[in-house]
Design a protein around this motif. Structure first.
Motif, mmCIF file in Angstrom:
data_model
loop_
_atom_site.group_PDB
_atom_site.id
_atom_site.type_symbol
_atom_site.label_atom_id
_atom_site.label_comp_id
_atom_site.label_asym_id
_atom_site.label_seq_id
_atom_site.Cartn_x
_atom_site.Cartn_y
_atom_site.Cartn_z
ATOM 1 N N UNK D 97 53.708 32.383 34.472
ATOM 2 C CA UNK D 97 52.577 33.123 34.844
ATOM 3 C C UNK D 97 52.905 34.232 35.935
ATOM 4 N N UNK D 98 53.415 35.075 35.638
ATOM 5 C CA UNK D 98 53.859 35.841 36.782
ATOM 6 C C UNK D 98 52.939 37.249 36.319
ATOM 7 N N UNK D 99 52.498 37.777 37.769
ATOM 8 C CA UNK D 99 51.890 38.975 37.672
ATOM 9 C C UNK D 99 52.396 39.932 38.646
ATOM 10 N N UNK D 108 41.332 44.870 43.193
ATOM 11 C CA UNK D 108 40.341 44.121 42.585
ATOM 12 C C UNK D 108 40.985 43.970 41.308
ATOM 13 N N UNK D 109 41.601 45.034 40.462
ATOM 14 C CA UNK D 109 42.293 44.845 39.216
ATOM 15 C C UNK D 109 43.258 43.881 39.173
ATOM 16 N N UNK D 110 43.988 43.600 40.175
ATOM 17 C CA UNK D 110 45.351 42.725 40.184
ATOM 18 C C UNK D 110 44.522 41.458 40.134
ATOM 19 N N UNK D 111 43.414 41.170 40.865
ATOM 20 C CA UNK D 111 42.666 39.861 40.833
ATOM 21 C C UNK D 111 42.250 39.408 39.429
ATOM 22 N N UNK D 112 41.676 40.464 38.680
ATOM 23 C CA UNK D 112 41.209 40.397 37.426
ATOM 24 C C UNK D 112 42.236 39.674 36.494
ATOM 25 N N UNK D 113 43.248 40.556 36.566
ATOM 26 C CA UNK D 113 44.690 40.194 35.922
ATOM 27 C C UNK D 113 45.014 38.678 36.231
ATOM 28 N N UNK D 114 45.275 38.474 37.352
ATOM 29 C CA UNK D 114 45.757 36.961 37.702
ATOM 30 C C UNK D 114 44.453 35.967 37.548
ATOM 31 N N UNK D 115 43.386 36.181 37.526
ATOM 32 C CA UNK D 115 42.420 35.143 37.016
ATOM 33 C C UNK D 115 42.568 35.161 35.401
ATOM 34 N N UNK D 141 48.450 36.647 16.204
ATOM 35 C CA UNK D 141 47.152 37.432 16.287
ATOM 36 C C UNK D 141 47.116 38.489 17.597
ATOM 37 N N UNK D 142 48.292 38.754 18.204
ATOM 38 C CA UNK D 142 48.209 39.767 19.421
ATOM 39 C C UNK D 142 47.652 38.976 20.542
ATOM 40 N N UNK D 143 47.618 37.820 20.856
ATOM 41 C CA UNK D 143 46.917 37.299 21.898
ATOM 42 C C UNK D 143 47.488 37.604 23.306
ATOM 43 N N UNK D 144 46.826 38.159 24.079
ATOM 44 C CA UNK D 144 47.313 38.724 25.378
ATOM 45 C C UNK D 144 46.797 37.769 26.687
ATOM 46 N N UNK D 145 47.383 37.745 27.742
ATOM 47 C CA UNK D 145 46.956 36.949 29.037
ATOM 48 C C UNK D 145 47.064 37.963 29.993
ATOM 49 N N UNK D 146 45.738 38.136 30.944
ATOM 50 C CA UNK D 146 45.721 39.246 31.530
ATOM 51 C C UNK D 146 45.042 40.497 31.147
ATOM 52 N N UNK D 147 45.013 40.533 30.111
ATOM 53 C CA UNK D 147 44.441 41.912 29.465
ATOM 54 C C UNK D 147 43.705 41.337 28.157
ATOM 55 N N UNK D 148 42.763 42.146 27.785
ATOM 56 C CA UNK D 148 42.179 41.810 26.104
ATOM 57 C C UNK D 148 43.566 41.637 25.045
ATOM 58 N N UNK D 149 43.093 41.035 24.062
ATOM 59 C CA UNK D 149 43.971 40.835 23.176
ATOM 60 C C UNK D 149 44.508 42.245 22.484
ATOM 61 N N UNK D 150 45.668 42.413 21.852
ATOM 62 C CA UNK D 150 45.983 43.467 21.016
ATOM 63 C C UNK D 150 45.520 43.409 19.525
#
Lengths: 154, 154, 154, 154, 154
Positions: D97-99, D108-115, D141-150
């Motif tokens: 889990x690297x950001x 703020x954006x970084x924190x959202x991604x990290x959470x 199914x295009x699952x994404x972590x840090x962002x909404x799914x593709x």
């Protein structure tokens, strides 16, 4: 009697193994060979593994033809890493005979490079096993495979 | 009876495993399969490890879909390195079926590439295990997966 | 009595091993050597493996001369990775003495670099085995091989 | 009862482990955890090694935050290689889990991604151990972590 | 009583080991050390191997100073890969303390970075062995070595 493994691919656009086998035939009685064909260059390391472990080869010649795109270059790097790991697992040489598609500008030129490189590396393979003195005699002489030799610095 | 492992991801935007399974069904009685799904491509090497060690698979087909960014390319390189290390640990083939998102310019094109590549590599997998002569017959013939074959140089 | 392995190539345009051997002769009675010649730099890791395992060398000096093209740089990287893997398999030093063809602008300059680097690394090899205090005394002193030393920061 | 290892760093600018632990608490009675903190991302592979070997963890979540410079990118690549080697030594998953600091343009954006990434990968970790069918159901199914799914391609 | 290994080079332009030793002296009675000096950064992995195997060190601090050229960057990458392989062979930490020559614009600045990084990583080394709670307390706090800490995101 030494056994040389030949690993090659269906991806390549030329049958380099044919050149290797023709050259090995000159050493009839000294070396025998086993061939193993895989889809692409990234499959050559396991092919070599099997040629060493199951077929008891003393050395493997790995033939491949990476494409010209960035993705192909990355694949070639991974394939080379795998061939390196495999060599260090068995302590035996794998001569990597890769011809990058962008090394020649026409199919004719590419074919010349592939033939020259395949044949010269087959000699290298046989000499490594049967006549290491040949390599000592040619150390630092700018030997090239696929092209004419480079000038040695005296 | 051979057992083929299928490792795929939830990250991919298309279910390539579906194509692999449909193709394997043509070889009913000759091969069986075991599937293992992971989050992303970097998790495929351990998936393959488990398919070899716990499920005794003879070969693994690893399906992935790296994104277009530099970070994704770096991830794909690490994933490929891991698949290579895993192959050389077990001496068994892992056919890497990666479709980079920038290989196609539309979703339709991407789907075509993914289907073609998945199906052809499933045939490669089966032939490696049951009919290696097919690969010898096609050595150096410019076989491509995802696209039409390249021209062979005679 | 220590035994130093020398691994070098027929690809290189200058016989660097000659310089190494001449330098080792100054340590007659303290060190002996074994030479093993291969086609190119990617073959040096197995050469080193054999020098460690079959010939019982205590340290290997690996001599190579990568070409100037991107493909050559990639080969040098793989060769270095292989030398690293080999070192960590045996827990013994391999001093990598590579001279990149683009480090010098003339053959004369290249030869100077190759001689200087070969000789200085041969001293390093001998000191690592017989006089580690020399290295402690020179730690952080900006020692260079192939060029004059860099300025140390006090 | 499964045990999940958490490896994280003092280098990161946000305590992602906090999010992981909070999420794991939802699975009280099913999973327990062990935490191990290191200075930087290159230290995460040995942290994972120790979490597997000394603490008998079944899976490790490795949390890191590479900086934006070329040097940081190179460090992240080495860290990923190490996590891969470690996974293939133990045959157990390490979810990386690297950001990257340049993934977000504000803190703020970084924190959202990290959470988001920490929480979703914690679910992935738990599902890999306790509910692999969830991953099968979400394959391709295009699952994404840090962002909404593709968007998935049907 | 823990034993910390110190591996450093004659290539570096500053004796960072001096700073490490001075800092370790503050922990007299808790930790002891063993030093091993090599020519360049690519020799640090075997130095670490020997410090672990022959000298039974519990952790190694590897000090190096890669030059600014592309060739030097490639060497640093190989050295880091080697340090990673060595760590995963022994399951023990090697703290890589590399200062790239282009991190500072003057010798004075470089020296500041080298001192700060060496000292802080020596504290990290000691805490990893004797006080892991310190690292937990500082997790995600943006700790930096060579520079002032980064801002933590709350």
């Amino acid at each position: 009697m030494y056994k040389i493994g030949i690993a090659d691919t269906t991806f390549a656009r030329y049958d380099m193994a044919k050149e290797v086998i023709k050259t090995l035939d000159k050493f009839y009685g000294q070396v025998t060979y086993q061939r193993y064909v895989v889809p692409g260059i990234k499959d050559l390391p396991v092919a070599s593994f099997i040629l060493f472990e199951k077929y008891n080869c003393d050395l493997v010649i790995a033939l491949g033809m990476p494409g010209p795109k960035a993705y192909d270059k990355a694949s070639a790097q991974i394939a080379s890493e795998g061939l390196m790991m495999c060599q260090l697992k068995f302590g035996k040489h794998i001569l990597e005979v890769f011809v990058h598609e962008d090394e020649g500008s026409t199919d004719y030129e590419l074919k010349q490079i592939m033939q020259d490189r395949s044949i010269k590396h087959t000699f290298n393979a046989v000499y490594l096993l049967t006549n290491p003195q040949w390599l000592v005699d040619n150390a630092g002489r700018g030997k090239r495979q696929g092209f004419t030799d480079a000038k040695a610095i005296e």
